[in-house]
Write a protein that holds these residues in place. Structure first.
Motif, mmCIF file in Angstrom:
data_model
loop_
_atom_site.group_PDB
_atom_site.id
_atom_site.type_symbol
_atom_site.label_atom_id
_atom_site.label_comp_id
_atom_site.label_asym_id
_atom_site.label_seq_id
_atom_site.Cartn_x
_atom_site.Cartn_y
_atom_site.Cartn_z
ATOM 1 N N GLU A 39 0.832 -1.209 0.000
ATOM 2 C CA GLU A 39 0.000 0.000 0.000
ATOM 3 C C GLU A 39 0.871 1.266 0.000
ATOM 4 O OE1 GLU A 39 -3.077 2.345 2.958
ATOM 5 O OE2 GLU A 39 -2.889 0.166 3.154
ATOM 6 N N GLN A 40 1.909 1.277 0.829
ATOM 7 C CA GLN A 40 2.817 2.423 0.874
ATOM 8 C C GLN A 40 3.547 2.588 -0.464
ATOM 9 O OE1 GLN A 40 5.070 1.035 4.216
ATOM 10 N NE2 GLN A 40 4.012 2.386 5.671
ATOM 11 N N TYR A 41 3.947 1.472 -1.044
ATOM 12 C CA TYR A 41 4.625 1.520 -2.332
ATOM 13 C C TYR A 41 3.708 2.096 -3.418
ATOM 14 C CZ TYR A 41 7.095 0.113 -6.530
ATOM 15 O OH TYR A 41 7.716 0.125 -7.748
ATOM 16 N N GLN A 42 2.452 1.676 -3.425
ATOM 17 C CA GLN A 42 1.495 2.183 -4.411
ATOM 18 C C GLN A 42 1.260 3.678 -4.217
ATOM 19 O OE1 GLN A 42 0.499 0.599 -7.079
ATOM 20 N NE2 GLN A 42 1.634 -1.201 -6.383
ATOM 21 N N ARG A 43 1.184 4.104 -2.962
ATOM 22 C CA ARG A 43 1.013 5.529 -2.671
ATOM 23 C C ARG A 43 2.237 6.322 -3.152
ATOM 24 N NH1 ARG A 43 0.119 6.581 3.223
ATOM 25 N NH2 ARG A 43 -1.137 4.738 2.920
ATOM 26 N N LEU A 44 3.429 5.779 -2.902
ATOM 27 C CA LEU A 44 4.657 6.418 -3.377
ATOM 28 C C LEU A 44 4.647 6.546 -4.895
ATOM 29 C CD1 LEU A 44 7.559 7.497 -2.962
ATOM 30 C CD2 LEU A 44 8.328 5.104 -3.058
ATOM 31 N N GLN A 45 4.213 5.498 -5.578
ATOM 32 C CA GLN A 45 4.125 5.534 -7.040
ATOM 33 C C GLN A 45 3.173 6.638 -7.507
ATOM 34 O OE1 GLN A 45 5.990 3.770 -9.283
ATOM 35 N NE2 GLN A 45 7.087 3.087 -7.466
ATOM 36 N N TYR A 87 2.406 9.422 -5.846
ATOM 37 C CA TYR A 87 3.042 10.712 -5.575
ATOM 38 C C TYR A 87 4.093 11.032 -6.629
ATOM 39 C CZ TYR A 87 1.020 10.420 -0.862
ATOM 40 O OH TYR A 87 0.171 10.314 0.204
ATOM 41 N N MET A 88 4.897 10.038 -6.976
ATOM 42 C CA MET A 88 5.937 10.256 -7.979
ATOM 43 C C MET A 88 5.321 10.562 -9.344
ATOM 44 S SD MET A 88 9.038 7.657 -6.817
ATOM 45 C CE MET A 88 8.540 6.470 -8.004
ATOM 46 N N LYS A 89 4.213 9.925 -9.642
ATOM 47 C CA LYS A 89 3.534 10.182 -10.915
ATOM 48 C C LYS A 89 2.985 11.608 -10.952
ATOM 49 C CE LYS A 89 0.025 8.227 -13.950
ATOM 50 N NZ LYS A 89 -0.989 7.187 -14.088
ATOM 51 N N LEU A 90 2.415 12.060 -9.837
ATOM 52 C CA LEU A 90 1.878 13.425 -9.780
ATOM 53 C C LEU A 90 2.969 14.481 -9.897
ATOM 54 C CD1 LEU A 90 -0.813 13.162 -6.960
ATOM 55 C CD2 LEU A 90 -1.212 13.567 -9.395
ATOM 56 N N THR A 91 4.106 14.219 -9.306
ATOM 57 C CA THR A 91 5.196 15.190 -9.336
ATOM 58 C C THR A 91 6.097 15.019 -10.549
ATOM 59 O OG1 THR A 91 6.598 13.788 -7.959
ATOM 60 C CG2 THR A 91 5.269 15.440 -6.829
ATOM 61 N N ARG A 92 5.930 13.908 -11.266
ATOM 62 C CA ARG A 92 6.732 13.578 -12.441
ATOM 63 C C ARG A 92 8.220 13.520 -12.102
ATOM 64 N NH1 ARG A 92 3.711 17.083 -17.123
ATOM 65 N NH2 ARG A 92 1.735 16.018 -16.965
ATOM 66 N N MET A 93 8.511 12.879 -10.981
ATOM 67 C CA MET A 93 9.904 12.705 -10.556
ATOM 68 C C MET A 93 10.205 11.224 -10.419
ATOM 69 S SD MET A 93 10.351 15.355 -7.468
ATOM 70 C CE MET A 93 10.150 17.089 -7.685
ATOM 71 N N ASN A 94 11.489 10.905 -10.575
ATOM 72 C CA ASN A 94 11.899 9.533 -10.279
ATOM 73 C C ASN A 94 12.122 9.422 -8.773
ATOM 74 O OD1 ASN A 94 14.469 10.535 -9.657
ATOM 75 N ND2 ASN A 94 15.240 10.113 -11.709
#
Length: 117
Positions: free
Chosen positions: A28-34, A36-43
């Protein structure tokens, strides 16, 4: 030496990426991190570096921007119809003016929100 090589700037990396970090997390935390990264467009490296530095994050979601504009457009259209309706003349003139002001303010705030960098 060719002309284009002469004008090229040589970039030297001042960042030392010699440290690695291993993070354990739930699915769940990993999916949330994904997300967030998608929204910010950062690796992940850039995301964690910005997080550690305490920088502000601003999401860049075209779908969200479109939804905001579409929703505000509907509200704007409805309020304009109400204030221009012939029975609106029977309403308190100050109330109609306040509605006009508020809808203009909402549109302005959504524009500023959507154009933040």
């Amino acid at each position: 030496m060719r002309h284009n090589q002469k004008n090229r700037k040589v970039r030297s990396s001042t960042r030392d990426y010699s440290r690695n970090l291993s993070v354990r997390m739930t699915e769940e935390q990993y999916q949330r991190l994904q997300q967030y990264m998608k929204l910010t467009r950062m690796n992940s490296t850039a995301y964690f570096c910005r997080l550690i530095q305490g920088d502000d994050f601003r999401g860049r979601s075209p779908k969200l921007n479109h939804a905001l504009h579409a929703s505000v457009n509907m509200i704007y259209s409805n309020v304009r119809q109400i204030t221009r309706y012939r029975y609106a003349k029977d309403m308190d003139a100050e109330a109609v003016a306040k509605l006009d002001f508020l809808i203009d303010k909402i549109c302005e705030e959504i524009y500023l929100l959507a154009t933040q960098k």
